[in-house]
Design an enzyme around this catalytic site. Structure first.
Site, mmCIF file in Angstrom:
data_model
loop_
_atom_site.group_PDB
_atom_site.id
_atom_site.type_symbol
_atom_site.label_atom_id
_atom_site.label_comp_id
_atom_site.label_asym_id
_atom_site.label_seq_id
_atom_site.Cartn_x
_atom_site.Cartn_y
_atom_site.Cartn_z
ATOM 1 N N CYS A 1 -37.816 -31.656 34.463
ATOM 2 C CA CYS A 1 -39.066 -30.892 34.464
ATOM 3 C C CYS A 1 -40.280 -31.783 34.163
ATOM 4 O O CYS A 1 -40.406 -32.337 33.070
ATOM 5 C CB CYS A 1 -38.979 -29.778 33.422
ATOM 6 S SG CYS A 1 -40.515 -28.839 33.310
ATOM 7 N N VAL B 1 -39.226 -23.959 30.342
ATOM 8 C CA VAL B 1 -39.446 -25.105 29.458
ATOM 9 C C VAL B 1 -40.700 -25.810 29.962
ATOM 10 O O VAL B 1 -41.040 -25.672 31.141
ATOM 11 C CB VAL B 1 -38.236 -26.068 29.458
ATOM 12 C CG1 VAL B 1 -37.028 -25.388 28.877
ATOM 13 C CG2 VAL B 1 -37.947 -26.656 30.828
ATOM 14 N N GLU C 1 -46.006 -23.591 27.226
ATOM 15 C CA GLU C 1 -47.065 -24.119 28.102
ATOM 16 C C GLU C 1 -47.417 -25.565 27.731
ATOM 17 O O GLU C 1 -47.993 -25.837 26.677
ATOM 18 C CB GLU C 1 -48.330 -23.252 28.090
ATOM 19 C CG GLU C 1 -48.135 -21.902 28.748
ATOM 20 C CD GLU C 1 -47.784 -22.003 30.240
ATOM 21 O OE1 GLU C 1 -48.183 -22.982 30.906
ATOM 22 O OE2 GLU C 1 -47.079 -21.106 30.734
ATOM 23 N N SER C 2 -47.113 -26.448 28.680
ATOM 24 C CA SER C 2 -47.246 -27.884 28.401
ATOM 25 C C SER C 2 -48.656 -28.280 27.959
ATOM 26 O O SER C 2 -48.815 -29.107 27.055
ATOM 27 C CB SER C 2 -46.827 -28.699 29.620
ATOM 28 O OG SER C 2 -47.605 -28.365 30.753
HETATM 29 N N1 LIG Z 1 -47.025 -23.697 33.186
HETATM 30 C C1 LIG Z 1 -45.793 -24.135 32.598
HETATM 31 C C2 LIG Z 1 -44.810 -24.473 33.700
HETATM 32 C C3 LIG Z 1 -43.425 -24.819 33.167
HETATM 33 C C4 LIG Z 1 -42.383 -24.759 34.269
HETATM 34 O O1 LIG Z 1 -42.664 -24.356 35.415
HETATM 35 N N2 LIG Z 1 -41.152 -25.171 33.926
HETATM 36 C C5 LIG Z 1 -40.084 -25.071 34.880
HETATM 37 C C6 LIG Z 1 -39.253 -26.329 34.962
HETATM 38 S S1 LIG Z 1 -40.226 -27.688 35.536
HETATM 39 C C7 LIG Z 1 -39.151 -23.965 34.489
HETATM 40 O O2 LIG Z 1 -38.820 -23.798 33.326
HETATM 41 N N3 LIG Z 1 -38.699 -23.228 35.496
HETATM 42 C C8 LIG Z 1 -37.814 -22.141 35.329
HETATM 43 C C9 LIG Z 1 -38.364 -20.926 36.012
HETATM 44 O O3 LIG Z 1 -39.457 -20.978 36.575
HETATM 45 O O4 LIG Z 1 -37.717 -19.916 35.996
HETATM 46 C C10 LIG Z 1 -46.059 -25.345 31.685
HETATM 47 O O5 LIG Z 1 -47.070 -26.041 31.902
HETATM 48 O O6 LIG Z 1 -45.310 -25.583 30.731
#
Ligand SMILES: N[C@@H](CCC(=O)N[C@@H](CS)C(=O)NCC(=O)O)C(=O)O
Length: 192
Positions: free
Chosen positions: A11, A51, A63-64
């Site tokens: 990720c 995550v 949220e990163s």
């Molecule tokens: N806006 C979120 C995006 C986080 C994200 O998209 N994580 C992905 C992995 S890269 C995830 O957990 N995906 C699982 C899903 O969407 O169900 C951030 O900035 O943390």
């Protein structure tokens, strides 16, 4: 004080947090999440089920971008935002518009028509910015670089995107790769 990172190596959003933690030398317990078989309890920590999540003393935070800012405030040294409010705002604006890079990246990964041209245009925009300054946020390395580099590394090392046509971007990446925190992320990507 205990700190736990709910993480997934693949990720790029989690990579932002890994890099900030490494840059600041923050010790953290890491719980790796299998994104293809997510545990139900992850939704209690983040209703989106995504995550990264960081948990300080049982208080989960998702949220990163929010996590990066939290870590910057909780662990101010070394600083990853510039001191001047206008410069900090410029960094936040760049990060706020990160989809100008990430949307074309995911389109490219999905093999959508026209995605290669859109991704090239995004790289060209970054190349122009980096021809005017050493780092995305100005003269010093910081959160803007950390916010963007996970996608650039994955584009180069996983999607085979050639960066030779973007000399300033290439020089920026070479500068970043000299930092142990970024070199470690290059290793994470290589092992995917
Ligand atoms: N806006 C979120 C995006 C986080 C994200 O998209 N994580 C992905 C992995 S890269 C995830 O957990 N995906 C699982 C899903 O969407 O169900 C951030 O900035 O943390």
């Amino acid at each position: 004080m205990s700190l736990v990172l709910y993480d997934a190596p693949r990720c790029p959003y989690a990579a932002r947090v890994r890099i900030v933690l490494a840059e600041k030398g923050i010790e953290v317990d890491v719980v790796e999440i299998d994104l293809s078989d997510r545990p139900d309890w992850l939704y209690e920590k983040n209703p989106a089920g995504r995550v990264p999540v960081i948990e300080e003393d049982d208080r989960p935070l998702a949220e990163s971008v929010v996590i990066m800012e939290f870590l910057e405030e909780r662990y101010p040294e070394p600083a990853l935002l510039p001191p001047d409010p206008a410069d900090r705002a410029a960094v936040r604006l760049l990060i706020f518009r990160d989809d100008e890079l990430t949307d074309p990246y995911y389109a490219l990964r999905r093999g959508e028509e026209g995605a290669a041209e859109q991704f090239d245009a995004a790289l060209a925009r970054l190349d122009v910015q980096l021809s005017e300054r050493d780092f995305l946020g100005g003269a010093e390395f910081g959160l803007a670089d950390i916010a963007f580099v996970p996608w650039i590394l994955r584009a180069r090392d996983m999607l085979g995107v050639e960066l030779d046509g973007y000399p300033s971007l290439g020089a920026w990446l070479a500068r970043l790769e000299q930092r142990p925190a970024i070199a470690a992320e290059v290793g994470v990507v290589a092992a995917l």
